[in-house]
Design an enzyme around this catalytic site. Structure first.
Site, PDB file in Angstrom:
ATOM      1  N   GLU A  30      -6.817   0.659  -0.341  1.00 61.14           N
ATOM      2  CA  GLU A  30      -6.987   0.866  -1.778  1.00 61.14           C
ATOM      3  C   GLU A  30      -8.265   1.590  -2.205  1.00 61.14           C
ATOM      4  O   GLU A  30      -8.233   2.372  -3.152  1.00 61.14           O
ATOM      5  CB  GLU A  30      -6.942  -0.493  -2.504  1.00 61.14           C
ATOM      6  CG  GLU A  30      -5.606  -1.190  -2.420  1.00 61.14           C
ATOM      7  CD  GLU A  30      -5.722  -2.642  -2.847  1.00 61.14           C
ATOM      8  OE1 GLU A  30      -6.278  -3.446  -2.071  1.00 61.14           O
ATOM      9  OE2 GLU A  30      -5.284  -2.969  -3.955  1.00 61.14           O
ATOM     10  N   ARG A  56      -9.337  -9.346 -10.659  1.00 65.30           N
ATOM     11  CA  ARG A  56      -9.993  -8.279  -9.883  1.00 65.30           C
ATOM     12  C   ARG A  56     -10.655  -7.263 -10.813  1.00 65.30           C
ATOM     13  O   ARG A  56     -11.686  -6.686 -10.470  1.00 65.30           O
ATOM     14  CB  ARG A  56      -9.027  -7.607  -8.910  1.00 65.30           C
ATOM     15  CG  ARG A  56      -9.738  -6.842  -7.809  1.00 65.30           C
ATOM     16  CD  ARG A  56      -8.794  -6.272  -6.772  1.00 65.30           C
ATOM     17  NE  ARG A  56      -8.649  -7.097  -5.597  1.00 65.30           N
ATOM     18  CZ  ARG A  56      -9.504  -7.132  -4.566  1.00 65.30           C
ATOM     19  NH1 ARG A  56     -10.599  -6.389  -4.568  1.00 65.30           N
ATOM     20  NH2 ARG A  56      -9.277  -7.899  -3.527  1.00 65.30           N
ATOM     21  N   GLU A 107       4.909  -6.098  -3.956  1.00 62.31           N
ATOM     22  CA  GLU A 107       4.202  -7.338  -3.608  1.00 62.31           C
ATOM     23  C   GLU A 107       4.932  -8.523  -4.251  1.00 62.31           C
ATOM     24  O   GLU A 107       5.175  -9.534  -3.615  1.00 62.31           O
ATOM     25  CB  GLU A 107       2.744  -7.291  -4.071  1.00 62.31           C
ATOM     26  CG  GLU A 107       1.971  -8.560  -3.716  1.00 62.31           C
ATOM     27  CD  GLU A 107       0.476  -8.497  -3.997  1.00 62.31           C
ATOM     28  OE1 GLU A 107      -0.090  -7.396  -4.121  1.00 62.31           O
ATOM     29  OE2 GLU A 107      -0.148  -9.570  -4.105  1.00 62.31           O
TER      30      GLU A 107
HETATM   31  N1  MTE Z   1      -0.114   3.847   2.044  1.00 65.74           N
HETATM   32  C1  MTE Z   1       1.180   4.232   2.082  1.00 65.74           C
HETATM   33  N2  MTE Z   1       1.511   5.328   2.775  1.00 65.74           N
HETATM   34  N3  MTE Z   1       2.156   3.531   1.421  1.00 65.74           N
HETATM   35  C2  MTE Z   1       1.850   2.413   0.677  1.00 65.74           C
HETATM   36  O1  MTE Z   1       2.741   1.783   0.102  1.00 65.74           O
HETATM   37  N4  MTE Z   1       0.074   0.890  -0.114  1.00 65.74           N
HETATM   38  C3  MTE Z   1      -1.349   0.766  -0.431  1.00 65.74           C
HETATM   39  C4  MTE Z   1      -2.202   1.120   0.785  1.00 65.74           C
HETATM   40  N5  MTE Z   1      -1.773   2.369   1.357  1.00 65.74           N
HETATM   41  C5  MTE Z   1       0.477   1.985   0.610  1.00 65.74           C
HETATM   42  C6  MTE Z   1      -0.476   2.737   1.344  1.00 65.74           C
HETATM   43  C7  MTE Z   1      -1.738  -0.557  -0.893  1.00 65.74           C
HETATM   44  S1  MTE Z   1      -1.507  -0.956  -2.514  1.00 65.74           S
HETATM   45  C8  MTE Z   1      -2.312  -1.477  -0.061  1.00 65.74           C
HETATM   46  S2  MTE Z   1      -2.826  -2.976  -0.628  1.00 65.74           S
HETATM   47  C9  MTE Z   1      -2.527  -1.200   1.374  1.00 65.74           C
HETATM   48  O2  MTE Z   1      -2.035   0.074   1.750  1.00 65.74           O
HETATM   49  C10 MTE Z   1      -1.821  -2.255   2.205  1.00 65.74           C
HETATM   50  O3  MTE Z   1      -1.919  -2.037   3.546  1.00 65.74           O
HETATM   51  P1  MTE Z   1      -3.173  -2.538   4.425  1.00 65.74           P
HETATM   52  O4  MTE Z   1      -3.576  -3.856   3.884  1.00 65.74           O
HETATM   53  O5  MTE Z   1      -2.638  -2.604   5.768  1.00 65.74           O
HETATM   54  O6  MTE Z   1      -4.229  -1.523   4.226  1.00 65.74           O
HETATM   55  N1  HPA Z   2      -5.099  -8.107  -4.164  1.00 68.23           N
HETATM   56  C1  HPA Z   2      -3.782  -7.914  -4.010  1.00 68.23           C
HETATM   57  N2  HPA Z   2      -2.905  -8.843  -4.165  1.00 68.23           N
HETATM   58  C2  HPA Z   2      -3.318 -10.054  -4.508  1.00 68.23           C
HETATM   59  C3  HPA Z   2      -4.671 -10.337  -4.684  1.00 68.23           C
HETATM   60  C4  HPA Z   2      -5.609  -9.307  -4.501  1.00 68.23           C
HETATM   61  O1  HPA Z   2      -6.829  -9.482  -4.636  1.00 68.23           O
HETATM   62  N3  HPA Z   2      -4.784 -11.627  -5.030  1.00 68.23           N
HETATM   63  C5  HPA Z   2      -3.525 -12.098  -5.054  1.00 68.23           C
HETATM   64  N4  HPA Z   2      -2.633 -11.157  -4.741  1.00 68.23           N
HETATM   65 MO1  MOS Z   3      -1.903  -3.432  -2.816  1.00 68.73          MO
HETATM   66  S1  MOS Z   3      -1.898  -3.263  -4.847  1.00 68.73           S
HETATM   67  O1  MOS Z   3      -2.853  -4.900  -2.878  1.00 68.73           O
HETATM   68  O2  MOS Z   3      -0.298  -3.970  -2.560  1.00 68.73           O
END
Ligand code: MTE
Ligand code: HPA
Ligand code: MOS
Length: 753
Positions: A707, A304, A226
């Site tokens: 998450e 958070r 990120e």
């Molecule tokens: N799933 C896989 N296979 N690989 C990843 O890197 N990242 C996770 C989750 N699932 C991840 C994953 C994290 S930290 C987040 S925030 C969300 O996927 C982001 O994707 P989304 O917002 O589309 O759910």
């Molecule tokens: N989640 C993940 N990434 C972020 C957030 C959050 O709530 N706020 C700022 N960056």
């Molecule tokens: Mo997920 S820790 O918000 O990339």
């Protein structure tokens, strides 16, 4: 329908940064990292390193044409060290050479002299020395003194949770190609293309429109990309600018392990007050977060933690204080759950300690305090559509938990060498970036005149299946076959000012933006069909499964014909959709508001078994009732639950980041840092969908999934601890995670220090 990438992944045909075919003049960069945790740079000599054949340049902070600053939230992070270093792995020099081997060989010849300064590794020590990344933050409601004075039981204690290495399969990396004029293209493995664009613009001293960031997919991110994909992308862009050649920079696994930040370790103090009936009346908690040497996302992560301080429980009087401590470790960063797991872990521990003191089962206290509609959370948001109790109740019935508990007791009474334990882990996770402005997304749709569809959004595919979800949302909106849809790479020239794909809201927001764009084109298509079919203005025109219907009657106008006629009549077949999550706000002065569009709920029931002689634990089963809303794709969502669960179990049972006294990561390879494998996954994982869950904020009524299920893993900690207590016939004093096999053994035989 499966994840779009499944087949290419399995065949090894999916492309990552390391797979791009390089131009012939491509150069390779390798970074010289600080070998010490804290110190001043006294002198250095690059002559020997430069003298190697094939070395093109060795860059330092002095070569930066713009600003040497890449801090996201707080401007405290240099790209390349100037006079001082603050953690092992801080970038100092960049060797650019004709091959990676040459760059690495040259790096070994760099001469540098430091004056070492004392290093702080631990967050409590940092706090004692007033070494903070930002001022403390307090979230509070009710009246904490009154709450405690009305309590029949007050329990105080401390708890700490460890860090966690992301271990994405693809290490950090980027590839930059100079373009005409000042322009530059950066191909990056980042969750946050706009951040790469912004920081590269600052460092190179050129405007953002001269930088194009392109992301095909990531071999996993989990939050680790990120913010922390940015430095490598910017370094490769800097090297490309200075050498006027394409430059590739990919970290080796060991470099990645050593120099990148991880989940934040936390150490916390709590005090919890309950009445005789087991109702929680007051909760006071202070979190000491180990932020590392620069802020990165630490303040947002800490926020958070504060939001999730009470997990899925209603507590009328809360005071939660968060302190982001500055240490000499690599900057810790986002990791699935983003501080939420660390906050929820402490309240779960506090409830367990309370249950022990009062002498009633933990799950009775948990169940009694679950969130209900109308409850006001400590940050001011009123609970709506709570599925906290319905998930719990469904789990009790569906999994016949009473029976299972009886069975565990029977097992324990009949076995001496093995003991079992169980836990309930309810979750409540807020969906939306807690920084309100980030809750926006955009989508660009083109329909080509052969009827095929191209969609570009801000979302980054990292294995979570966001591309498939966006395609499903578009296919359903148009009512066309999903095979017609192509999800494009994520590119800042097509989608601007994007938020990171994070906070589990990537699929939510980008699918919502896609639906808006699709609806705009659809409205034009309907009018175009009306003209084409000479229908009346009041006739109902619909597209169903690629066929136009008038007043529910099938016509012979197909999708392909309609698209061609629409194009022929000079009607726009493209649209740009913009989505901003409605009605969310948060006031950082009062720390009150409605930061989340909605919450995701669920309950996990976990059974662990320990080998009493050897201290080895095994998670026998995890049974979950999860609130998916109306899942866009049950297969992808189940994959997310299972993956997150195992990642969570790894965090609390085996992943242990050991640092030396001088700040060096000792667990710096997979032989010393144990991650869960197929053997340490639960023998049985059962995931049941909560029925009748609606969500007006999610695309097609779905809920975010990325998450929340991570936190079910916390249940493994308490199930193992319960098994230890069943073996010892006394309460365990373990108050830190992970609960490793070593820790179990020492606890069983009272050797714990
Ligand atoms: N799933 C896989 N296979 N690989 C990843 O890197 N990242 C996770 C989750 N699932 C991840 C994953 C994290 S930290 C987040 S925030 C969300 O996927 C982001 O994707 P989304 O917002 O589309 O759910
Ligand atoms: N989640 C993940 N990434 C972020 C957030 C959050 O709530 N706020 C700022 N960056
Ligand atoms: Mo997920 S820790 O918000 O990339």
């Amino acid at each position: 329908m499966k994840n779009f990438d499944a087949i290419n992944h399995i065949k090894g045909k999916s492309i990552y940064i390391d797979d791009f075919v390089l131009p012939q003049n491509a150069l390779f960069a390798s970074v010289f990292f600080s070998p010490i945790a804290h110190g001043k740079i006294i002198s250095f000599n690059l002559e020997k390193a430069k003298s190697i054949d094939g070395v093109v340049a060795i860059l330092s902070s002095k070569d930066i044409p713009g600003e040497n600053q890449i801090g996201g939230i707080i401007q405290d992070e240099v790209l390349l060290a100037e006079n001082e270093v603050h953690f092992i792995g801080e970038s100092i020099f960049v060797v650019v050479a004709k091959s990676l081997e040459i760059a690495r060989k040259s790096k070994k010849l760099i001469e540098i002299e430091f004056e070492e300064l004392p290093a702080i590794i631990n967050e409590r020590e940092a706090f004692a020395k007033n070494s903070l990344l930002a001022p403390p933050v307090i979230f509070a409601n009710g009246n904490i003194e009154e709450g405690f004075s009305e309590s029949d039981f007050i329990i105080e204690g401390s708890f700490s949770s460890g860090g966690q290495e992301h271990l994405y399969l693809e290490t950090q990396g980027a590839f930059s190609i100079p373009q005409e004029g000042e322009r530059i293209k950066i191909i990056s493995s980042t969750q946050n293309p706009s951040a790469v664009q912004k920081q590269a613009s600052k460092v190179l001293g050129i405007s953002m429109n001269k930088i194009e960031v392109e992301v095909l997919r990531l071999g996993g991110g989990f939050g680790g990309k990120e913010d922390q994909a940015t430095p490598w992308a910017v370094i490769s862009a800097l090297a490309a600018r200075i050498t006027n050649s394409p430059v590739k920079l990919v970290l080796s696994r060991q470099e990645d392990l050593l120099v990148t930040g991880k989940r934040h370790p936390y150490s916390s103090d709590f005090k919890i007050g309950l009445n005789k009936d087991g109702k929680i009346l007051a909760y006071e908690v202070t979190y000491f977060q180990n932020g590392g040497a620069v802020a990165d996302l630490s303040t947002a992560v800490l926020e958070r933690t504060l939001f999730h301080a009470t997990n899925s429980y209603f507590i009328p009087n809360v005071k939660a204080t968060g302190i982001s401590c500055k240490t000499n470790l690599p900057p810790n960063t986002a990791f699935r759950g983003f501080g939420g797991p660390q906050g929820m872990f402490v309240i779960e521990f506090a409830i367990e300690q309370a249950a022990n003191k009062i002498g009633i089962p933990k799950h009775e206290i948990q169940k009694k305090n679950l969130l209900k509609d109308g409850d006001e959370l400590h940050y001011g948001q009123i609970v709506e559509n709570s599925n906290s109790e319905s998930c719990w109740q469904k789990a009790e019935i569906q999994f016949n938990i009473e029976n299972q508990i009886r069975e565990i007791k029977r097992f324990n009474s009949e076995n001496q060498l093995y003991k079992k334990g169980f836990s309930f882990m309810p979750i409540c996770f807020g969906i939306s970036f807690t920084s309100t402005f980030l809750n926006q997304a955009n989508s660009l749709i083109h329909i080509y005149h052969d009827g095929s569809v191209s969609i570009s959004t801000a979302a980054v595919e990292m294995g979570q299946g966001v591309n498939a979800k966006i395609a499903i949302a578009a296919a359903k909106t148009f009512s066309i076959n999903i095979e017609r849809i192509r999800i494009e790479t994520t590119n800042t020239s097509r989608n601007a000012n994007t938020s990171p794909t994070a906070a589990s809201s990537g699929a939510d927001m980008n699918a919502n933006a896609t639906i808006l764009a699709a609806k705009e084109i659809l409205a034009r298509l309907i009018e175009s069909a009306r003209t084409e079919l000479n229908a009346n203005p009041t006739d109902l025109i619909e597209i169903i499964d690629e066929i136009v219907f008038v007043n529910h009657e099938k016509t012979n106008l197909t999708w392909e014909k309609l698209i061609w006629r629409t194009y022929f009549n000079r009607i726009n077949l493209s649209a740009h959709g913009f989505y901003a999550t409605p009605n969310i706000h948060f006031d950082r002065k009062t720390n009150k508001g409605k930061p989340f569009a909605y919450h995701v709920y669920g309950t996990a029931f976990t059974i662990a078994k320990i080998d009493v002689l050897r201290g080895i634990s095994k998670i026998e089963s995890v049974q979950i009732v999860h609130d998916f809303g109306k899942s866009l794709n049950p297969e992808i969502d189940l994959g997310q639950v299972e993956g997150a669960l195992v990642q969570g179990i790894g965090w609390v049972t085996m992943e242990e980041l050991q640092y030396s006294e001088n700040g060096k990561l000792l667990a710096n390879s997979l032989s010393t840092y144990k991650i869960p494998d197929i053997y340490s996954s639960p023998d049985k994982t059962e995931v049941v969908f909560l029925d009748n869950s609606e969500n007006r904020f999610g695309p097609l009524s779905s809920k975010a999934i990325g998450e929340p299920p991570f936190m079910y893993g916390i249940g493994a900690f308490f199930a193992i601890k319960n098994a230890i207590e069943n073996a010892k016939q006394e309460k365990s004093k373990i108050n830190s995670s992970p609960i490793t096999n070593e820790k179990i053994l020492l606890e069983l035989y009272n050797e714990r220090k």
